[in-house]
Design a protein around this motif. Structure first.
Motif, mmCIF file in Angstrom:
data_model
loop_
_atom_site.group_PDB
_atom_site.id
_atom_site.type_symbol
_atom_site.label_atom_id
_atom_site.label_comp_id
_atom_site.label_asym_id
_atom_site.label_seq_id
_atom_site.Cartn_x
_atom_site.Cartn_y
_atom_site.Cartn_z
ATOM 1 N N UNK A 148 0.851 -1.183 0.000
ATOM 2 C CA UNK A 148 0.000 0.000 0.000
ATOM 3 C C UNK A 148 0.886 1.232 0.000
ATOM 4 N N UNK A 149 0.492 2.205 -0.782
ATOM 5 C CA UNK A 149 1.312 3.412 -0.889
ATOM 6 C C UNK A 149 0.708 4.593 -0.140
ATOM 7 N N UNK A 150 -0.375 4.329 0.612
ATOM 8 C CA UNK A 150 -1.029 5.421 1.333
ATOM 9 C C UNK A 150 -0.043 6.119 2.269
ATOM 10 N N UNK A 151 0.695 5.318 3.033
ATOM 11 C CA UNK A 151 1.608 5.907 4.016
ATOM 12 C C UNK A 151 2.742 6.660 3.329
ATOM 13 N N UNK A 152 3.184 6.163 2.179
ATOM 14 C CA UNK A 152 4.228 6.878 1.447
ATOM 15 C C UNK A 152 3.754 8.264 1.054
ATOM 16 N N UNK A 153 2.512 8.316 0.575
ATOM 17 C CA UNK A 153 1.980 9.610 0.143
ATOM 18 C C UNK A 153 1.805 10.548 1.328
ATOM 19 N N UNK A 154 1.314 9.977 2.423
ATOM 20 C CA UNK A 154 1.138 10.801 3.621
ATOM 21 C C UNK A 154 2.488 11.333 4.102
ATOM 22 N N UNK A 155 3.488 10.459 4.106
ATOM 23 C CA UNK A 155 4.812 10.873 4.567
ATOM 24 C C UNK A 155 5.335 12.013 3.703
ATOM 25 N N UNK A 156 5.092 11.906 2.423
ATOM 26 C CA UNK A 156 5.584 12.941 1.507
ATOM 27 C C UNK A 156 4.914 14.292 1.820
ATOM 28 N N UNK A 157 3.574 14.226 1.989
ATOM 29 C CA UNK A 157 2.840 15.450 2.328
ATOM 30 C C UNK A 157 3.370 16.072 3.618
ATOM 31 N N UNK A 158 3.533 15.218 4.639
ATOM 32 C CA UNK A 158 3.946 15.717 5.947
ATOM 33 C C UNK A 158 5.362 16.286 5.910
ATOM 34 N N UNK A 159 6.229 15.609 5.194
ATOM 35 C CA UNK A 159 7.609 16.092 5.140
ATOM 36 C C UNK A 159 7.675 17.448 4.452
ATOM 37 N N UNK A 160 6.836 17.611 3.432
ATOM 38 C CA UNK A 160 6.817 18.901 2.726
ATOM 39 C C UNK A 160 6.394 20.032 3.659
ATOM 40 N N UNK A 161 5.624 19.680 4.699
ATOM 41 C CA UNK A 161 5.156 20.694 5.640
ATOM 42 C C UNK A 161 6.101 20.835 6.834
#
Lengths: 231, 231
Positions: free
Chosen positions: B187-200
């Motif tokens: 599942x790539x959900x967590x990868x996408x979330x991590x990317x969003x969070x890191x950008x912030x």
DNA sequence: CAAATACTTTATTGATCAATTGAATAACCA
DNA sequence: TGGTTATTCAATTGATCAATAAAGTATTTG
């Protein structure tokens, strides 16, 4: 980041790969082959013989098992020796068996029928055999075909294939307790051996499970034709 | 003792039953359904939606899964809720995944592609999260759809479905380290979330595995919509 | 209570795929 | 070369899959 539909594509291919394994496990004949190969490597001909299939058909099934990477092949001249490619293959088959026993009433009923005249009193778990072995008060008899014994067996066991049992009774010490075992939970070799031995007055116990289960639990094993039990 | 050919007959039927399970596992679509049902129970419609299948087709696949006793169904009025019939079903699926990763080079290559832009530095195993939880120095964020969170989640986690993440960032304490997790290894959900969070600007780690793996290891879980993490 | 609605299952079809057999082929060995 | 072992091929039969259409079932509405 990967495009959405590219990700979908990769996932589809992943699931297709896993489904290949599932498909390979989705045939009674192939499961039978896997069960045999859990014991030892086998040639195509012997597999065909043991599973009552034509050689051509056996070869076809082995081909799909090979495509799913569940078996490996080794060639010696004209003879092909097949084996499971990994212990995890046996463990997966074991998992499916457990799943079936847990969820499918039909299976419980069928095993009940298969062992209808088994005396459950004589069954012992691995742990019990281990303590008996420490006390050295026991003869362990492997009643599988010899090639399976040679490929691996419970350490300290001796090989007396079921077919040879009647003529080789003198080799078994009547004063010790005898523990017989065979291929696993759906093999009746050990039941037949126990019956023969009991009729001759031996004190017989029977392992609940077979050699592959012993091996996969990391318990002590021997291989080859050692005649003197390892101490 | 049972007659020889009667025994053969029973064994054949046994293997046929086991093959039924294998067959059920031998379709990419059905494996996808099993993977979803490992998260929580689902209605036919939601399953169809998540897996991009027609409802009719989904229903057919569920029928064969039910025939193999891998899933159970519960009806509430007109709605049918499907679930795995046993934790062992997930474990078998997990076993097949492991087997595939171990034996099939293709699979390793595909997962490599799926996570080509994942920073493996941020991955942590369960054990590490457990120690972080003891120190209470961490926010655990479950980015799966809410229904899956409600059906079971890592104890102490809060639910912020990936879709809602951008608008719910204020809920996450910027001073703590954040650990995100989702469904499991594919599942790539967590990868996408991590990317969003890191950008912030968050400090983000990501669990190597998902909730079903956590559950099957017997680690502490919560269920429902508890808002206050259990201490 | 009948009609409408929402959700799910079943039936049918055409296409594709799988299992088995027997014959043919290939590879090796003696 | 003749014999053994394994694989491949061709052909038959049967199973499976996805899609569409139709039918069931419970709930809600007029």
């Amino acid at each position: 980041m990967m495009a959405q539909d590219e990700e979908q594509e990769v996932k589809t291919q992943l699931y297709d790969q896993f489904a290949l394994i599932g498909k390979a496990l989705g045939s009674a004949r192939r499961l039978e082959l896997i069960d045999l190969l859990s014991q030892s490597e086998y040639t195509v001909e012997k597999l065909a013989e043991e599973s009552n299939m034509s050689v051509a058909n056996t070869s076809q099934h082995l081909k799909t098992l090979r495509a799913a990477r569940l078996v490996d092949v080794r060639r010696e001249g004209v003879v092909a020796y097949y084996r499971l490619s990994d212990e995890a293959v046996f463990q997966t088959w074991q998992m499916i068996r457990d799943l079936g026993e847990a969820c499918i009433a039909e299976i419980e009923w069928l095993t009940g029928r298969l062992f209808q005249d088994r005396d459950h009193q004589r069954l012992i778990p691995f742990a019990e055999l281990l303590t008996m072995l420490e006390e050295a008060s026991v003869s362990v008899v492997d009643v599988r075909p010899q090639r399976e014994f040679e490929a691996g067996h419970i350490q300290g066991a001796c090989s007396i294939p079921l077919k040879e049992l009647p003529s080789r009774l003198p080799e078994i010490d009547k004063d010790k307790e005898v523990v017989v075992y065979c291929r696993g939970p759906y093999s009746t070799l050990a039941d037949k051996a126990a019956k023969t031995l009991m009729a001759k007055g031996y004190s017989v116990r029977q392992l609940e499970q077979g050699f592959p289960e012993w091996r996969t639990q990391g318990l002590p094993i021997g291989s080859g034709l050692e005649l003197i039990p390892t101490s």
